[in-house]
Design an enzyme around this catalytic site. Sequence first.
Site: not given
Length: 426
Positions: A272, A64, A341-342, A313-315
Amino acid sequence: MPVSAFRTFYSLLFYLFIPLVIIRLLWRGCRAPAYLHRWGERFGFAPFLTGKAVIWVHAVSVGEVQASLPLMRALLSCYPHHTLLLTTLTPTGSAQVQKQLGANVAHCYLPYDLPDATARFLQRVQPLLGIILETELWPNLLHQCQRRKIPVILANARLSERSALGYYRLGVLTRDMLSKLAFIAAQGKADADRFITLGAPPERVQVTGNLKFELKLPPHLAAQGTSLRRQWGAQRPLWIAASTHEGEEEQILAAFKQVRKHYPTALLILVPRHPERFNRVHQLCQRQGFITQRRSEQRACAPATEIFLGDSMGELLLFFAASDVAFLGGSLVPVGGHNPLEPAALKRPVILGPHLFNFKGISHQLLEAGAATQIQTIQDLTQAVVRYLGDPQLRVKAGKAGQRVIAQNQGASSKIMQQITVLLSG
């Protein structure tokens, strides 16, 4: 029974369950230590925001927050003299706020839906307007907003058949919550119709489209993906299984064994969904005999490596950019899938399982356009991966189709901004 009695009964139940809520926080904190911190915010002790008028946006977690970015950027541009407060419920959502928006916005956790906690939060923050993403409907929060004459927009609103049935069972409480919303910006017509059926005033419901189509890729992502691919092996077939859940990894590993019969040098990038499962998934891969390397080891991927575990995280976008084909988790088990969509925006063909109710509209559009393939079984998954890996032209065709779908569905943020402007100037 009057709605106030229902709300009181709901609140009493919530108070009774607070010990279990705290136990759950402690349990989650054993696996993700961030859950052990900032408990005050969860009970309404938000930072005092003074000096500027506040616009408050709520986004539950990472997905979100990511979807809110086009709207947040529009708000920052149009209301530079306001404070923007973005609340989340999870530490991963909090980390995403910091990563994507940093000091441009204020941030805290949204409190639990207790009368005193929500009242305390609103008293400290005093927003002019609330914008809640998707379907976070909380009786006490909306009641307290109405008491303080704070208009609330439900933006990027979606309502699946399953969720609509759950809200229908709440009867008068659902109708009361929907009546307190100043505007519902629905993702699609089916969502809008379900909100109206449940009691939302039709004149306050409008189909504005899905903010998720307005994702903005980092400018250097393609180059970074190419660089990472060279590290993994430029000539190796690369397949990513992203945002996987409990019960999916076993199926993916079974399919991967079959894929390697066709492509012995193939590399599986396994990511995961939840950080607390990284160690267990790593152990599963090792037990099944795969040579597994973790992103957290921060070393070059050895040619012998069979599985690269994305335990960071974030990759995820970077991993999509470095891969040939993407499978989206949460769809082999009844979680409802994750945002396809990514990878589509990165021109990657997408493979989806049978359970897509969280992203039914988006998934249907990608499937119809030929940008994605839906599978039902492990054998289907194997065949889809093998087909895409073996046909570069098919991958290019699917990638272009995905980009067309995205381009054709943009514009939701501008429509929502029109309503925000009306409410703030009224």
